[in-house]
Design an enzyme around this catalytic site. Structure first.
Site, PDB file in Angstrom:
ATOM      1  N   ASN A  33       0.806  -1.225   0.000  1.00 55.96           N
ATOM      2  CA  ASN A  33       0.000   0.000   0.000  1.00 55.96           C
ATOM      3  C   ASN A  33       0.836   1.270   0.000  1.00 55.96           C
ATOM      4  O   ASN A  33       0.377   2.320   0.444  1.00 55.96           O
ATOM      5  CB  ASN A  33      -0.961   0.009   1.206  1.00 55.96           C
ATOM      6  CG  ASN A  33      -1.868  -1.202   1.217  1.00 55.96           C
ATOM      7  OD1 ASN A  33      -2.427  -1.573   0.185  1.00 55.96           O
ATOM      8  ND2 ASN A  33      -1.995  -1.836   2.380  1.00 55.96           N
ATOM      9  N   ARG A  34       2.066   1.165  -0.482  1.00 56.21           N
ATOM     10  CA  ARG A  34       2.967   2.308  -0.568  1.00 56.21           C
ATOM     11  C   ARG A  34       3.321   2.916   0.797  1.00 56.21           C
ATOM     12  O   ARG A  34       3.848   4.022   0.882  1.00 56.21           O
ATOM     13  CB  ARG A  34       2.396   3.404  -1.483  1.00 56.21           C
ATOM     14  CG  ARG A  34       2.303   2.983  -2.950  1.00 56.21           C
ATOM     15  CD  ARG A  34       3.692   2.660  -3.501  1.00 56.21           C
ATOM     16  NE  ARG A  34       3.719   2.368  -4.920  1.00 56.21           N
ATOM     17  CZ  ARG A  34       3.634   1.160  -5.466  1.00 56.21           C
ATOM     18  NH1 ARG A  34       3.484   0.100  -4.679  1.00 56.21           N
ATOM     19  NH2 ARG A  34       3.708   0.982  -6.762  1.00 56.21           N
ATOM     20  N   LEU A  35       3.061   2.177   1.865  1.00 55.93           N
ATOM     21  CA  LEU A  35       3.478   2.646   3.200  1.00 55.93           C
ATOM     22  C   LEU A  35       4.874   2.084   3.473  1.00 55.93           C
ATOM     23  O   LEU A  35       5.078   1.266   4.379  1.00 55.93           O
ATOM     24  CB  LEU A  35       2.476   2.204   4.272  1.00 55.93           C
ATOM     25  CG  LEU A  35       1.116   2.902   4.217  1.00 55.93           C
ATOM     26  CD1 LEU A  35       0.208   2.393   5.346  1.00 55.93           C
ATOM     27  CD2 LEU A  35       1.279   4.418   4.322  1.00 55.93           C
TER      28      LEU A  35
END
Length: 214
Positions: free
Chosen positions: A191-193
């Protein structure tokens, strides 16, 4: 025209947590380097991008091979008279970056470059294959040449000149040691975290460790 907006990948191989990292970034770099080497998938694990500010004021980056890293920093070799070498001499603040796609990891190093000792440069030059030694002599790196034939003919002449002789290191060729002042470790996450941990050098020679937002 080609639209690349649908090029996506989910990063899910690992994590980077404060509870599992050492106090010194060189130790973490060493761990990541060997984990990447053992995992495979990166043909040249020591390939890095070296970014400098050129004499024309523009930034420029190129891929160079890391040849050694120690507690002091990171060493690579080049022609001091090349565009890269001149840029570093004029502004020794440079950036090194590694992207290890097989491990979904990136390391970005800000540092100050300085020439290695002549002994270190001599020892590494001596370890190189003869073809590489002659290539360092024949190439006035970054300068315009009339053709590839020109380079090949000069190389053939050097092969004759140095036949059965010790090939000396050119004085304009040698190493740079990059002493890090900041090292950022990036681990891809879902999730691009992504995980981003930054080490910043302090006056007492310790390292300040901070987490950055992705």
């Amino acid at each position: 025209m080609q639209d690349l907006s649908n090029y996506r990948k989910s990063y899910e191989k690992s994590e980077l947590l404060e509870s599992s990292i050492p106090e010194d970034p060189i130790n973490l770099f060493n761990r990541w380097f060997h984990e990447t080497e053992d995992f495979g998938g990166n043909e040249e694990v020591n390939a890095m991008t070296v970014a400098t500010i050129g004499l024309d004021g523009f930034p420029k980056s190129r891929v160079v091979l890391l040849k050694k890293f120690t507690e002091e920093g990171f060493i690579f070799y080049t022609n001091y008279n090349s565009e890269k070498g001149k840029a570093i001499e004029a502004n020794p603040k440079i950036c090194l970056s590694f992207f290890w796609h097989s491990m979904e990891r990136q390391v970005i190093i800000k540092g100050i470059a300085q020439r290695t000792s002549e002994v270190i440069s001599d020892n590494y030059f001596e370890s190189r294959p003869e073809g590489s030694k002659l290539g360092a002599i024949v190439s006035n790196q970054s300068e315009v040449v009339p053709s590839r034939t020109y380079l090949e003919e000069n190389l053939k002449q050097l092969e004759v000149d140095f036949e059965s002789m010790v090939i000396p290191r050119p004085k304009h060729w040698g190493g740079f040691l990059v002493v890090p002042v900041e090292v950022e470790f990036w681990q891809g996450r879902p999730n691009r975290l992504h995980d981003r941990i930054r080490y910043t050098s302090q006056e007492d020679l310790s390292w300040k460790i901070e987490r950055l937002s992705p």
